[in-house]
Design a protein around this motif. Structure first.
Motif, PDB file in Angstrom:
ATOM      1  N   MET A  25      59.915  29.036  37.384  1.00 51.08           N
ATOM      2  CA  MET A  25      59.291  29.066  36.040  1.00 51.08           C
ATOM      3  C   MET A  25      60.143  28.607  34.704  1.00 51.08           C
ATOM      4  O   MET A  25      59.877  27.811  33.904  1.00 51.08           O
ATOM      5  N   THR A  26      61.464  29.327  34.809  1.00 50.19           N
ATOM      6  CA  THR A  26      62.200  28.808  33.878  1.00 50.19           C
ATOM      7  C   THR A  26      62.672  27.402  33.681  1.00 50.19           C
ATOM      8  O   THR A  26      62.661  26.730  32.877  1.00 50.19           O
ATOM      9  N   LEU A  27      63.047  26.762  35.357  1.00 45.49           N
ATOM     10  CA  LEU A  27      63.343  25.732  35.264  1.00 45.49           C
ATOM     11  C   LEU A  27      62.142  24.524  34.874  1.00 45.49           C
ATOM     12  O   LEU A  27      62.191  23.566  34.169  1.00 45.49           O
ATOM     13  N   ALA A  28      60.802  24.800  35.217  1.00 44.16           N
ATOM     14  CA  ALA A  28      59.761  24.061  35.046  1.00 44.16           C
ATOM     15  C   ALA A  28      59.264  24.197  33.728  1.00 44.16           C
ATOM     16  O   ALA A  28      59.117  23.057  33.224  1.00 44.16           O
ATOM     17  N   ALA A  29      59.388  25.303  33.161  1.00 47.46           N
ATOM     18  CA  ALA A  29      59.157  25.277  31.536  1.00 47.46           C
ATOM     19  C   ALA A  29      60.213  24.777  30.702  1.00 47.46           C
ATOM     20  O   ALA A  29      59.740  23.940  29.787  1.00 47.46           O
ATOM     21  N   PHE A  30      61.544  24.470  31.104  1.00 46.40           N
ATOM     22  CA  PHE A  30      62.441  23.834  30.429  1.00 46.40           C
ATOM     23  C   PHE A  30      62.013  22.567  30.474  1.00 46.40           C
ATOM     24  O   PHE A  30      62.261  21.833  29.240  1.00 46.40           O
ATOM     25  N   GLY A  31      61.879  21.907  31.601  1.00 47.41           N
ATOM     26  CA  GLY A  31      61.747  20.152  31.728  1.00 47.41           C
ATOM     27  C   GLY A  31      60.277  19.951  31.146  1.00 47.41           C
ATOM     28  O   GLY A  31      60.239  19.147  30.092  1.00 47.41           O
ATOM     29  N   CYS A  32      59.302  20.716  31.004  1.00 46.78           N
ATOM     30  CA  CYS A  32      58.085  20.640  30.613  1.00 46.78           C
ATOM     31  C   CYS A  32      58.397  20.534  28.840  1.00 46.78           C
ATOM     32  O   CYS A  32      57.916  19.722  28.036  1.00 46.78           O
ATOM     33  N   SER A  33      58.932  21.673  28.425  1.00 45.76           N
ATOM     34  CA  SER A  33      59.126  21.958  26.870  1.00 45.76           C
ATOM     35  C   SER A  33      60.105  20.915  26.332  1.00 45.76           C
ATOM     36  O   SER A  33      59.814  20.165  25.248  1.00 45.76           O
ATOM     37  N   VAL A  34      61.154  20.491  27.073  1.00 46.12           N
ATOM     38  CA  VAL A  34      62.120  19.249  26.495  1.00 46.12           C
ATOM     39  C   VAL A  34      61.119  18.011  26.583  1.00 46.12           C
ATOM     40  O   VAL A  34      61.422  16.954  25.603  1.00 46.12           O
ATOM     41  N   ALA A  35      60.475  17.499  27.185  1.00 44.25           N
ATOM     42  CA  ALA A  35      59.830  16.511  27.560  1.00 44.25           C
ATOM     43  C   ALA A  35      58.749  16.321  26.362  1.00 44.25           C
ATOM     44  O   ALA A  35      58.455  15.418  25.584  1.00 44.25           O
ATOM     45  N   LEU A  36      58.065  17.406  26.201  1.00 40.91           N
ATOM     46  CA  LEU A  36      56.921  17.472  25.144  1.00 40.91           C
ATOM     47  C   LEU A  36      57.574  17.276  23.776  1.00 40.91           C
ATOM     48  O   LEU A  36      57.310  16.699  22.877  1.00 40.91           O
ATOM     49  N   SER A  37      58.829  18.131  23.376  1.00 44.78           N
ATOM     50  CA  SER A  37      59.582  17.911  22.469  1.00 44.78           C
ATOM     51  C   SER A  37      60.038  16.416  21.849  1.00 44.78           C
ATOM     52  O   SER A  37      59.947  16.107  20.947  1.00 44.78           O
ATOM     53  N   ALA A  38      60.244  15.814  23.058  1.00 46.19           N
ATOM     54  CA  ALA A  38      60.835  14.422  22.953  1.00 46.19           C
ATOM     55  C   ALA A  38      59.496  13.639  22.476  1.00 46.19           C
ATOM     56  O   ALA A  38      59.715  12.919  21.635  1.00 46.19           O
ATOM     57  N   CYS A  39      58.354  13.722  22.956  1.00 49.76           N
ATOM     58  CA  CYS A  39      57.167  13.248  22.586  1.00 49.76           C
ATOM     59  C   CYS A  39      56.853  13.460  21.211  1.00 49.76           C
ATOM     60  O   CYS A  39      56.283  12.427  20.535  1.00 49.76           O
ATOM     61  N   PHE A  40      56.823  14.615  21.019  1.00 50.06           N
ATOM     62  CA  PHE A  40      56.771  15.128  19.412  1.00 50.06           C
ATOM     63  C   PHE A  40      57.312  14.432  18.275  1.00 50.06           C
ATOM     64  O   PHE A  40      57.189  13.677  17.286  1.00 50.06           O
ATOM     65  N   LEU A  41      58.897  14.280  18.810  1.00 50.15           N
ATOM     66  CA  LEU A  41      59.784  13.672  17.818  1.00 50.15           C
ATOM     67  C   LEU A  41      59.810  12.154  17.773  1.00 50.15           C
ATOM     68  O   LEU A  41      59.981  11.620  16.928  1.00 50.15           O
ATOM     69  N   ALA A  42      59.310  11.566  18.801  1.00 57.38           N
ATOM     70  CA  ALA A  42      59.122  10.222  18.892  1.00 57.38           C
ATOM     71  C   ALA A  42      58.021   9.604  17.860  1.00 57.38           C
ATOM     72  O   ALA A  42      58.190   8.559  17.314  1.00 57.38           O
ATOM     73  N   TRP A  43      56.943  10.455  17.524  1.00 53.16           N
ATOM     74  CA  TRP A  43      56.317  10.260  16.349  1.00 53.16           C
ATOM     75  C   TRP A  43      56.523  10.636  14.995  1.00 53.16           C
ATOM     76  O   TRP A  43      55.628  10.494  14.070  1.00 53.16           O
ATOM     77  N   VAL A  44      57.516  11.443  14.911  1.00 55.22           N
ATOM     78  CA  VAL A  44      58.033  11.936  13.477  1.00 55.22           C
ATOM     79  C   VAL A  44      58.501  10.894  12.628  1.00 55.22           C
ATOM     80  O   VAL A  44      59.477   9.984  13.093  1.00 55.22           O
ATOM     81  N   PRO A  45      58.028  10.503  11.509  1.00 57.62           N
ATOM     82  CA  PRO A  45      58.540   9.442  10.650  1.00 57.62           C
ATOM     83  C   PRO A  45      59.918   9.782  10.349  1.00 57.62           C
ATOM     84  O   PRO A  45      60.280  10.895   9.934  1.00 57.62           O
ATOM     85  N   GLY A  46      60.731   8.714  10.050  1.00 61.72           N
ATOM     86  CA  GLY A  46      61.971   8.810   9.664  1.00 61.72           C
ATOM     87  C   GLY A  46      62.201   8.436   8.215  1.00 61.72           C
ATOM     88  O   GLY A  46      63.614   8.678   7.833  1.00 61.72           O
ATOM     89  N   ARG A  47      61.374   8.023   7.611  1.00 60.16           N
ATOM     90  CA  ARG A  47      61.538   7.738   6.197  1.00 60.16           C
ATOM     91  C   ARG A  47      61.007   8.868   5.322  1.00 60.16           C
ATOM     92  O   ARG A  47      60.522   9.575   6.009  1.00 60.16           O
ATOM     93  N   ARG A  48      61.367   8.873   4.002  1.00 64.21           N
ATOM     94  CA  ARG A  48      61.009   9.963   3.196  1.00 64.21           C
ATOM     95  C   ARG A  48      59.425   9.797   2.871  1.00 64.21           C
ATOM     96  O   ARG A  48      58.840   8.717   2.762  1.00 64.21           O
TER      97      ARG A  48
END
Length: 371
Positions: free
Chosen positions: A261-284
């Protein structure tokens, strides 16, 4: 814990401000000009997820949709904070000035809010004699204890040859060790460690990768699938695995579940974090300035969340219906936004981000000043 989220760096070798813990507090307009809008945007948006997650806790029973959203948010919001904290700790060295910043920016708020939360808990619970213990983090303060330990060890992780595999091994072994106990929240410290170490290894170009158009397009179906899986898993999965606060034995699971579960959760969390960051605006944006106040919001909103339960704000029946659940979410977002504002930062700066302290020897320029 939070879980204001976080933003893509254009890294200018900004002064000490870049070394602030996540969530971090602001230090005036001059420092604000040197901050990365992407990271501040991300911190603010992520801290809203922390607020929403805590607001949803009393609503999980009887609502599969709320529970699925809760599970999805907890799958990545605190891993994201640990990751960004690691990114801000890349330049940390065990030298007097940075150790002083660690003491005043993390240890002092930990002590202050650990005491404050204990006293508040005495008032809002049936435990009026609860002792004040700095070794047993209460409610949100575990993240400050973890950040203190992680940052102290960051020079070590930069020295070892395979830091991320080693951190994952430590986290996996922690799930096999119920005897670790609750002192300083060590289970969480060790189980969230891989995310912090991953942050130490990241560079600005890695954030730019997740903000490409391709990444943004892919993020939407991934998030949709993750929500569908969470909705399906509500009836059979123990989402306490995402809290990273207990061993496999304490979760009534076979020992081998822990490392898997540690490995599974790590993969899941990193993938979801990347998805979240993909839609964060880079401008002010209008909320960029709020990203500098996420420490205030993180530490203070816990009192509101606890008071809401104590005063029966969740008792009305309409709260359990979709309109009520949406209302609760909007209120949580509004309260968190208010707590991240510069006005609140100024009021609580002495405890959330003290720049000076009479307990330290002033051998160098005071924090926030130029050399």
């Amino acid at each position: 814990m939070s879980a204001d989220a976080t933003p893509v760096p254009t890294v200018t070798r900004a002064p000490e401000r870049r070394q602030q813990p996540l969530p971090s507090a602001g230090a005036g307009e001059r420092q604000a000009e040197q901050r990365d809008p992407f990271l501040d945007n991300a911190k603010y948006l992520a801290i809203l997820l922390v607020a929403a997650g805590h607001a949803w806790e009393p609503l999980r029973d009887g609502s599969r949709t709320v529970t699925a959203l809760y599970m999805l948010v907890y799958a990545f919001h605190m891993p994201l904070f640990a990751l960004v904290s690691g990114y801000f700790s890349r330049g940390f060295e065990a030298e007097p000035r940075r150790l002083g910043r660690l003491l005043t920016g993390v240890a002092v708020p930990y002590v202050v809010f650990e005491v404050a939360y204990t006293l508040f808990t005495r008032w809002t619970s049936d435990d009026p004699d609860r002792p004040v213990s700095l070794l047993d983090p209460l409610y949100l303060t575990w993240f400050l204890a973890a950040l203190f330990i992680w940052r102290l060890t960051s020079p070590v992780w930069r020295l070892v040859r395979w830091p991320l595999p080693l951190a994952l091994a430590v986290a996996m072994l922690a799930t096999l060790s119920p005897s670790i106990g609750d002192d300083l929240g060590l289970q969480r410290v060790l189980q969230f460690l891989p995310y912090f170490v991953l942050g130490l290894l990241l560079k600005p170009e890695h954030f730019r990768l997740v903000r490409r158009r391709t990444a943004r397009v892919l993020a939407l179906p991934v998030l949709a699938c993750a929500l569908a899986v969470a909705y399906w898993a509500v009836s059979w999965m123990n989402y306490a695995w995402f809290f990273h606060s207990e061993s496999a034995e304490e979760l009534a699971a076979p020992a081998w579940y822990g490392p898997v579960m540690t490995l599974a959760a790590f993969g899941c969390s990193v993938a979801l974090s990347a998805c979240f960051l993909a839609w964060v605006p880079g401008r002010r944006t209008w909320f960029t300035v709020l990203g500098a106040g996420t420490l205030s919001g993180f530490l203070l909103h816990g009192f509101v969340a606890q008071a809401a339960k104590h005063w029966g704000w969740y008792d009305p029946a309409w709260i359990r219906h979709p309109a009520g659940e949406i209302t609760v979410t909007l209120i949580a977002v509004a309260v968190m936004t208010a707590l991240c504002t510069p006005a609140v930062q100024r009021v609580f700066r002495r405890v959330t981000n003290p720049w000076t302290t009479h307990a330290l020897r002033d051998r160098e320029p005071r924090f926030g000043q130029n050399r």
